[in-house]
Scaffold this motif. Sequence first.
Motif, PDB file in Angstrom:
ATOM      1  N   PRO A 126      12.041   3.875  48.619  1.00 18.66           N
ATOM      2  CA  PRO A 126      13.304   2.778  48.311  1.00 18.66           C
ATOM      3  C   PRO A 126      14.613   3.357  48.691  1.00 18.66           C
ATOM      4  CG  PRO A 126      12.505   3.956  46.146  1.00 18.66           C
ATOM      5  CD  PRO A 126      11.643   4.354  47.276  1.00 18.66           C
ATOM      6  N   SER A 127      14.704   4.692  48.896  1.00 26.04           N
ATOM      7  CA  SER A 127      16.343   5.062  49.089  1.00 26.04           C
ATOM      8  C   SER A 127      16.037   5.011  50.707  1.00 26.04           C
ATOM      9  CB  SER A 127      16.299   6.680  48.569  1.00 26.04           C
ATOM     10  OG  SER A 127      15.473   7.512  49.057  1.00 26.04           O
ATOM     11  N   SER A 128      14.949   5.356  51.503  1.00 26.21           N
ATOM     12  CA  SER A 128      15.191   5.235  53.126  1.00 26.21           C
ATOM     13  C   SER A 128      15.539   3.729  53.228  1.00 26.21           C
ATOM     14  CB  SER A 128      14.167   5.581  53.616  1.00 26.21           C
ATOM     15  OG  SER A 128      13.692   7.059  53.354  1.00 26.21           O
ATOM     16  N   LEU A 129      14.681   2.976  52.783  1.00 26.60           N
ATOM     17  CA  LEU A 129      15.017   1.479  52.949  1.00 26.60           C
ATOM     18  C   LEU A 129      16.268   1.085  52.713  1.00 26.60           C
ATOM     19  CD1 LEU A 129      12.684  -1.260  52.628  1.00 26.60           C
ATOM     20  CD2 LEU A 129      14.788  -1.549  51.343  1.00 26.60           C
ATOM     21  N   LEU A 130      16.882   1.433  51.449  1.00 28.10           N
ATOM     22  CA  LEU A 130      18.273   1.199  51.496  1.00 28.10           C
ATOM     23  C   LEU A 130      19.239   2.006  52.434  1.00 28.10           C
ATOM     24  CD1 LEU A 130      18.214   1.371  47.360  1.00 28.10           C
ATOM     25  CD2 LEU A 130      18.477  -0.718  48.799  1.00 28.10           C
ATOM     26  N   VAL A 131      18.996   3.107  52.695  1.00 33.18           N
ATOM     27  CA  VAL A 131      19.850   3.675  53.865  1.00 33.18           C
ATOM     28  C   VAL A 131      19.805   2.622  55.078  1.00 33.18           C
ATOM     29  CG1 VAL A 131      20.127   5.633  55.315  1.00 33.18           C
ATOM     30  CG2 VAL A 131      19.816   5.875  52.752  1.00 33.18           C
ATOM     31  N   PHE A 132      18.697   2.498  55.571  1.00 33.12           N
ATOM     32  CA  PHE A 132      18.556   1.662  56.425  1.00 33.12           C
ATOM     33  C   PHE A 132      19.245   0.359  56.473  1.00 33.12           C
ATOM     34  CE2 PHE A 132      16.906  -1.456  59.588  1.00 33.12           C
ATOM     35  CZ  PHE A 132      16.943  -0.773  60.748  1.00 33.12           C
ATOM     36  N   GLN A 133      18.986  -0.361  55.500  1.00 33.51           N
ATOM     37  CA  GLN A 133      19.646  -1.777  55.133  1.00 33.51           C
ATOM     38  C   GLN A 133      20.980  -1.665  55.047  1.00 33.51           C
ATOM     39  OE1 GLN A 133      18.387  -4.930  55.184  1.00 33.51           O
ATOM     40  NE2 GLN A 133      16.496  -4.379  55.786  1.00 33.51           N
ATOM     41  N   LEU A 134      21.642  -0.727  54.258  1.00 41.65           N
ATOM     42  CA  LEU A 134      23.112  -0.530  53.766  1.00 41.65           C
ATOM     43  C   LEU A 134      23.859  -0.035  54.918  1.00 41.65           C
ATOM     44  CD1 LEU A 134      22.580  -0.057  50.030  1.00 41.65           C
ATOM     45  CD2 LEU A 134      23.304  -2.445  51.055  1.00 41.65           C
ATOM     46  N   VAL A 135      23.267   0.958  55.736  1.00 35.14           N
ATOM     47  CA  VAL A 135      24.209   1.884  56.527  1.00 35.14           C
ATOM     48  C   VAL A 135      23.829   1.585  57.918  1.00 35.14           C
ATOM     49  CG1 VAL A 135      24.712   4.119  57.126  1.00 35.14           C
ATOM     50  CG2 VAL A 135      24.066   3.731  54.660  1.00 35.14           C
ATOM     51  N   GLU A 183      18.890  -9.150  51.800  1.00 39.24           N
ATOM     52  CA  GLU A 183      19.420  -9.077  50.687  1.00 39.24           C
ATOM     53  C   GLU A 183      18.122  -9.075  49.400  1.00 39.24           C
ATOM     54  OE1 GLU A 183      22.218  -8.593  49.995  1.00 39.24           O
ATOM     55  OE2 GLU A 183      23.124  -8.864  51.864  1.00 39.24           O
ATOM     56  N   ASN A 184      17.200  -9.746  49.793  1.00 38.53           N
ATOM     57  CA  ASN A 184      16.121  -9.658  48.641  1.00 38.53           C
ATOM     58  C   ASN A 184      15.396  -8.147  48.799  1.00 38.53           C
ATOM     59  OD1 ASN A 184      15.071 -11.486  47.033  1.00 38.53           O
ATOM     60  ND2 ASN A 184      14.153 -12.764  48.710  1.00 38.53           N
ATOM     61  N   LEU A 185      15.167  -7.696  49.872  1.00 46.32           N
ATOM     62  CA  LEU A 185      14.718  -6.572  50.158  1.00 46.32           C
ATOM     63  C   LEU A 185      15.609  -5.463  49.269  1.00 46.32           C
ATOM     64  CD1 LEU A 185      11.955  -5.751  51.530  1.00 46.32           C
ATOM     65  CD2 LEU A 185      13.222  -5.268  53.696  1.00 46.32           C
ATOM     66  N   ILE A 186      16.966  -5.571  49.616  1.00 43.92           N
ATOM     67  CA  ILE A 186      17.802  -4.660  49.059  1.00 43.92           C
ATOM     68  C   ILE A 186      17.727  -4.577  47.368  1.00 43.92           C
ATOM     69  CG2 ILE A 186      20.397  -4.183  48.797  1.00 43.92           C
ATOM     70  CD1 ILE A 186      20.852  -5.079  51.799  1.00 43.92           C
ATOM     71  N   LYS A 187      17.757  -5.874  47.043  1.00 38.70           N
ATOM     72  CA  LYS A 187      17.644  -6.002  45.638  1.00 38.70           C
ATOM     73  C   LYS A 187      16.364  -5.483  45.018  1.00 38.70           C
ATOM     74  CE  LYS A 187      18.234  -9.816  42.183  1.00 38.70           C
ATOM     75  NZ  LYS A 187      16.672  -9.982  41.740  1.00 38.70           N
ATOM     76  N   GLN A 188      15.240  -5.707  45.499  1.00 37.19           N
ATOM     77  CA  GLN A 188      13.920  -5.023  45.119  1.00 37.19           C
ATOM     78  C   GLN A 188      13.969  -3.497  45.176  1.00 37.19           C
ATOM     79  OE1 GLN A 188      10.795  -6.557  47.911  1.00 37.19           O
ATOM     80  NE2 GLN A 188      11.359  -8.547  47.035  1.00 37.19           N
ATOM     81  N   ASN A 189      14.811  -2.981  46.274  1.00 33.34           N
ATOM     82  CA  ASN A 189      14.712  -1.542  46.232  1.00 33.34           C
ATOM     83  C   ASN A 189      15.635  -0.859  45.474  1.00 33.34           C
ATOM     84  OD1 ASN A 189      12.801  -0.587  48.398  1.00 33.34           O
ATOM     85  ND2 ASN A 189      12.959  -2.551  49.145  1.00 33.34           N
ATOM     86  N   VAL A 190      16.692  -1.711  45.096  1.00 29.77           N
ATOM     87  CA  VAL A 190      17.591  -1.132  44.244  1.00 29.77           C
ATOM     88  C   VAL A 190      17.009  -0.939  42.837  1.00 29.77           C
ATOM     89  CG1 VAL A 190      19.630  -1.622  42.597  1.00 29.77           C
ATOM     90  CG2 VAL A 190      19.727  -1.875  45.247  1.00 29.77           C
TER      91      VAL A 190
END
Length: 223
Positions: free
Chosen positions: A113-122, A133-140
């Motif tokens: 989840p943290s790698s996915l968030l780094v990719f999506q957000l950074v 946004e859905n993927l971000i929410k699920q992984n948060v």
Amino acid sequence: MATPVKVYGPPLSTAVSRVLACLFEKNVQFQLIPVNMAKGEHKSPDYLKIQPFGQVPAFQDESINLFESRAICRYVCEKYADQGNKGLYGTNPLVKASIEQWIEAEGQTFSPPSSLLVFQLVFAPQMKIKQDENLIKQNVEKLSKVLDIYEKRLGDSRYLAGDEFTLADLSHLPNSQYLINGTDKGEIFTSRKNVARWWDEISIRESWKKVVEMQNSPPPKSP
Ligand SMILES: N[C@@H](CCC(=O)N[C@@H](CS)C(=O)NCC(=O)O)C(=O)O
């Protein structure tokens, strides 16, 4: 003097920065070889000879080529056991088992989840890729559940594997750094008292400060 080991890839890559932090902890001399990922150099036939999956980092020491950042770190700790931070990978089987357990937890449970968030957000915004946004929410949500477990562990123990900073803690630095300092999701970490205390302790290590300095320095100009 020993020939410096070679690390291929940019310090901005989370996997490369994990290896660099380990090399600084172990006081191992290294040469950083730039790989221009924007130009696809990591997919070139020559590069694939040392990293068959076409990813960074790749690593060379004497006659050995290695990939997978955590495997490289384990190798560095074993090969250079007698220098730098000698306890980084444990000095007896019991401590080592605990370190291994938390390195695995990082790779298998924290990293997805943290790698996915780094990719999506950074990285996605930098690469002009639309965020999901859905993927971000699920992984948060996923990462929050993982950090609930870390919160409990870090209430009982100063560091993940015990009383000392180890490779298990170090492995968490790259993704945590991006999420805490480079996104608006840092409170997933900082709202948890023990996780926040742990982050404050591990992120001020000299080894990690040197990596962050490298990340903030302009990349060498291509010829
Ligand atoms: N599990 C690998 C992951 C390596 C990895 O995902 N590297 C990324 C940069 S952090 C990469 O090379 N991405 C480009 C690609 O996959 O084409 C490791 O820890 O070394």
